[in-house]
Design a protein around this motif. Structure first.
Motif, PDB file in Angstrom:
ATOM      1  N   GLU A 140       0.830  -1.205   0.000  1.00 16.55           N
ATOM      2  CA  GLU A 140       0.000   0.000   0.000  1.00 16.55           C
ATOM      3  C   GLU A 140       0.866   1.257   0.000  1.00 16.55           C
ATOM      4  N   LEU A 141       1.960   1.234   0.751  1.00 16.88           N
ATOM      5  CA  LEU A 141       2.884   2.372   0.757  1.00 16.88           C
ATOM      6  C   LEU A 141       3.484   2.551  -0.636  1.00 16.88           C
ATOM      7  N   LYS A 142       3.902   1.456  -1.254  1.00 16.06           N
ATOM      8  CA  LYS A 142       4.593   1.508  -2.544  1.00 16.06           C
ATOM      9  C   LYS A 142       3.653   1.875  -3.690  1.00 16.06           C
ATOM     10  N   ALA A 143       2.500   1.218  -3.770  1.00 20.87           N
ATOM     11  CA  ALA A 143       1.614   1.390  -4.923  1.00 20.87           C
ATOM     12  C   ALA A 143       0.607   2.539  -4.750  1.00 20.87           C
ATOM     13  N   LYS A 144       0.013   2.623  -3.576  1.00 21.85           N
ATOM     14  CA  LYS A 144      -1.045   3.612  -3.361  1.00 21.85           C
ATOM     15  C   LYS A 144      -0.578   4.847  -2.614  1.00 21.85           C
ATOM     16  N   ARG A 145       0.607   4.751  -2.017  1.00 20.05           N
ATOM     17  CA  ARG A 145       1.178   5.853  -1.236  1.00 20.05           C
ATOM     18  C   ARG A 145       0.252   6.257  -0.095  1.00 20.05           C
ATOM     19  N   ASN A 146      -0.358   5.239   0.535  1.00 17.91           N
ATOM     20  CA  ASN A 146      -1.258   5.458   1.673  1.00 17.91           C
ATOM     21  C   ASN A 146      -0.512   5.881   2.930  1.00 17.91           C
ATOM     22  N   TYR A 147       0.792   5.579   2.987  1.00 16.63           N
ATOM     23  CA  TYR A 147       1.581   5.850   4.186  1.00 16.63           C
ATOM     24  C   TYR A 147       2.891   6.524   3.803  1.00 16.63           C
ATOM     25  N   ARG A 148       3.417   7.343   4.714  1.00 18.31           N
ATOM     26  CA  ARG A 148       4.740   7.944   4.511  1.00 18.31           C
ATOM     27  C   ARG A 148       5.811   6.971   4.993  1.00 18.31           C
ATOM     28  N   PHE A 149       5.495   6.250   6.091  1.00 20.28           N
ATOM     29  CA  PHE A 149       6.467   5.304   6.635  1.00 20.28           C
ATOM     30  C   PHE A 149       5.755   4.187   7.374  1.00 20.28           C
ATOM     31  N   ILE A 150       6.494   3.099   7.591  1.00 22.84           N
ATOM     32  CA  ILE A 150       6.012   1.973   8.388  1.00 22.84           C
ATOM     33  C   ILE A 150       7.154   1.562   9.318  1.00 22.84           C
ATOM     34  N   VAL A 151       6.839   1.367  10.590  1.00 24.66           N
ATOM     35  CA  VAL A 151       7.815   0.873  11.557  1.00 24.66           C
ATOM     36  C   VAL A 151       7.413  -0.556  11.916  1.00 24.66           C
ATOM     37  N   LYS A 206      11.923   7.725  -3.433  1.00 21.81           N
ATOM     38  CA  LYS A 206      12.666   6.479  -3.222  1.00 21.81           C
ATOM     39  C   LYS A 206      12.218   5.876  -1.906  1.00 21.81           C
ATOM     40  N   ILE A 207      12.142   4.552  -1.889  1.00 22.94           N
ATOM     41  CA  ILE A 207      11.744   3.853  -0.681  1.00 22.94           C
ATOM     42  C   ILE A 207      12.997   3.366   0.035  1.00 22.94           C
ATOM     43  N   PHE A 208      13.163   3.837   1.265  1.00 20.28           N
ATOM     44  CA  PHE A 208      14.308   3.495   2.104  1.00 20.28           C
ATOM     45  C   PHE A 208      13.925   2.386   3.075  1.00 20.28           C
ATOM     46  N   PHE A 209      14.846   1.458   3.274  1.00 21.71           N
ATOM     47  CA  PHE A 209      14.724   0.464   4.343  1.00 21.71           C
ATOM     48  C   PHE A 209      15.743   0.870   5.396  1.00 21.71           C
ATOM     49  N   ILE A 210      15.301   1.032   6.624  1.00 18.57           N
ATOM     50  CA  ILE A 210      16.198   1.457   7.695  1.00 18.57           C
ATOM     51  C   ILE A 210      16.234   0.389   8.781  1.00 18.57           C
ATOM     52  N   ALA A 211      17.435  -0.072   9.062  1.00 16.83           N
ATOM     53  CA  ALA A 211      17.645  -1.010  10.169  1.00 16.83           C
ATOM     54  C   ALA A 211      18.125  -0.177  11.354  1.00 16.83           C
ATOM     55  N   TRP A 212      17.268  -0.021  12.338  1.00 13.45           N
ATOM     56  CA  TRP A 212      17.535   0.821  13.501  1.00 13.45           C
ATOM     57  C   TRP A 212      17.977  -0.064  14.662  1.00 13.45           C
ATOM     58  N   ALA A 213      19.205   0.114  15.104  1.00 14.13           N
ATOM     59  CA  ALA A 213      19.752  -0.672  16.218  1.00 14.13           C
ATOM     60  C   ALA A 213      20.558   0.256  17.122  1.00 14.13           C
ATOM     61  N   PRO A 214      19.867   1.008  17.990  1.00  9.50           N
ATOM     62  CA  PRO A 214      20.581   1.971  18.828  1.00  9.50           C
ATOM     63  C   PRO A 214      21.590   1.294  19.762  1.00  9.50           C
ATOM     64  N   ASP A 215      22.662   2.004  20.054  1.00  9.22           N
ATOM     65  CA  ASP A 215      23.710   1.473  20.943  1.00  9.22           C
ATOM     66  C   ASP A 215      23.155   1.056  22.298  1.00  9.22           C
ATOM     67  N   THR A 216      22.081   1.702  22.734  1.00  4.47           N
ATOM     68  CA  THR A 216      21.512   1.432  24.056  1.00  4.47           C
ATOM     69  C   THR A 216      20.566   0.229  24.078  1.00  4.47           C
ATOM     70  N   SER A 217      20.310  -0.384  22.918  1.00  2.11           N
ATOM     71  CA  SER A 217      19.429  -1.562  22.907  1.00  2.11           C
ATOM     72  C   SER A 217      20.180  -2.801  23.399  1.00  2.11           C
ATOM     73  N   GLY A 237       2.730   5.628   9.344  1.00  2.00           N
ATOM     74  CA  GLY A 237       2.781   7.090   9.291  1.00  2.00           C
ATOM     75  C   GLY A 237       1.906   7.619   8.177  1.00  2.00           C
ATOM     76  N   ASN A 238       1.068   8.590   8.471  1.00  7.40           N
ATOM     77  CA  ASN A 238       0.196   9.208   7.463  1.00  7.40           C
ATOM     78  C   ASN A 238       1.031   9.892   6.388  1.00  7.40           C
ATOM     79  N   PRO A 239       0.496  10.015   5.159  1.00  9.39           N
ATOM     80  CA  PRO A 239       1.271  10.631   4.067  1.00  9.39           C
ATOM     81  C   PRO A 239       1.755  12.044   4.374  1.00  9.39           C
ATOM     82  N   GLU A 240       1.027  12.780   5.220  1.00 10.72           N
ATOM     83  CA  GLU A 240       1.430  14.167   5.497  1.00 10.72           C
ATOM     84  C   GLU A 240       2.464  14.283   6.622  1.00 10.72           C
ATOM     85  N   GLU A 241       2.829  13.154   7.253  1.00 11.99           N
ATOM     86  CA  GLU A 241       3.831  13.215   8.321  1.00 11.99           C
ATOM     87  C   GLU A 241       5.222  13.467   7.735  1.00 11.99           C
ATOM     88  N   SER A 242       6.061  14.133   8.526  1.00 14.63           N
ATOM     89  CA  SER A 242       7.393  14.531   8.061  1.00 14.63           C
ATOM     90  C   SER A 242       8.452  13.490   8.431  1.00 14.63           C
TER      91      SER A 242
END
Length: 137
Positions: free
Chosen positions: A20-31, A82-93, A45-50
């Protein structure tokens, strides 16, 4: 339900919401988060979110996967995305969490057909908007 090589299952909603994010652009991001040996959708994340809204949605002490639909204008004044994939692994985890997320990442990423750029970040400075812009162009 897809099986990840690490024994991690991927919830069908992960792929459906990504499409849905890719084809319909229903979301700005997904966690996404790993919970009970499966990858699930944590936040949409809604499309209008920054980008700042997106960055703020990542916990400061827990690992996550995320996709972000980044809109930008090229030097030739062309609107692109462009669609980014982010692997988030904070030092404190926790170390165990970092290991689980690291070992499941490639298999999960393959489930999401259409990822164009990958970023790995351990603190917010490694995924600043300037870095995202430089990787998009």
């Amino acid at each position: 339900m897809a099986n990840a090589a690490s024994g991690m299952a991927v919830d069908d909603q992960c792929k459906l919401k990504f499409l849905e994010l890719k084809a319909k652009r229903n979301y700005r991001f997904i966690v996404f988060k790993i919970e009970n040996q499966r990858v699930t959708v944590e936040k949409l994340g809604n499309p209008e979110e920054s980008y700042d809204d997106f960055a703020a949605s990542l916990p400061s002490d827990k690992c996550r996967y995320a996709v972000y639909d980044f809109d930008f204008t090229t030097d030739e004044n062309v609107q692109k995305s462009k669609i980014f994939f982010i692997a988030w692994a904070p030092d404190t985890s926790r170390v165990r969490d970092k290991m689980v997320y690291a070992s499941s990442k490639d298999r999960f990423k393959r489930e999401l057909d259409g990822i164009q750029v990958e970023l790995q970040a351990t603190d917010p400075s490694e995924m600043s908007i300037d870095i995202v812009k430089s990787r998009a162009i």
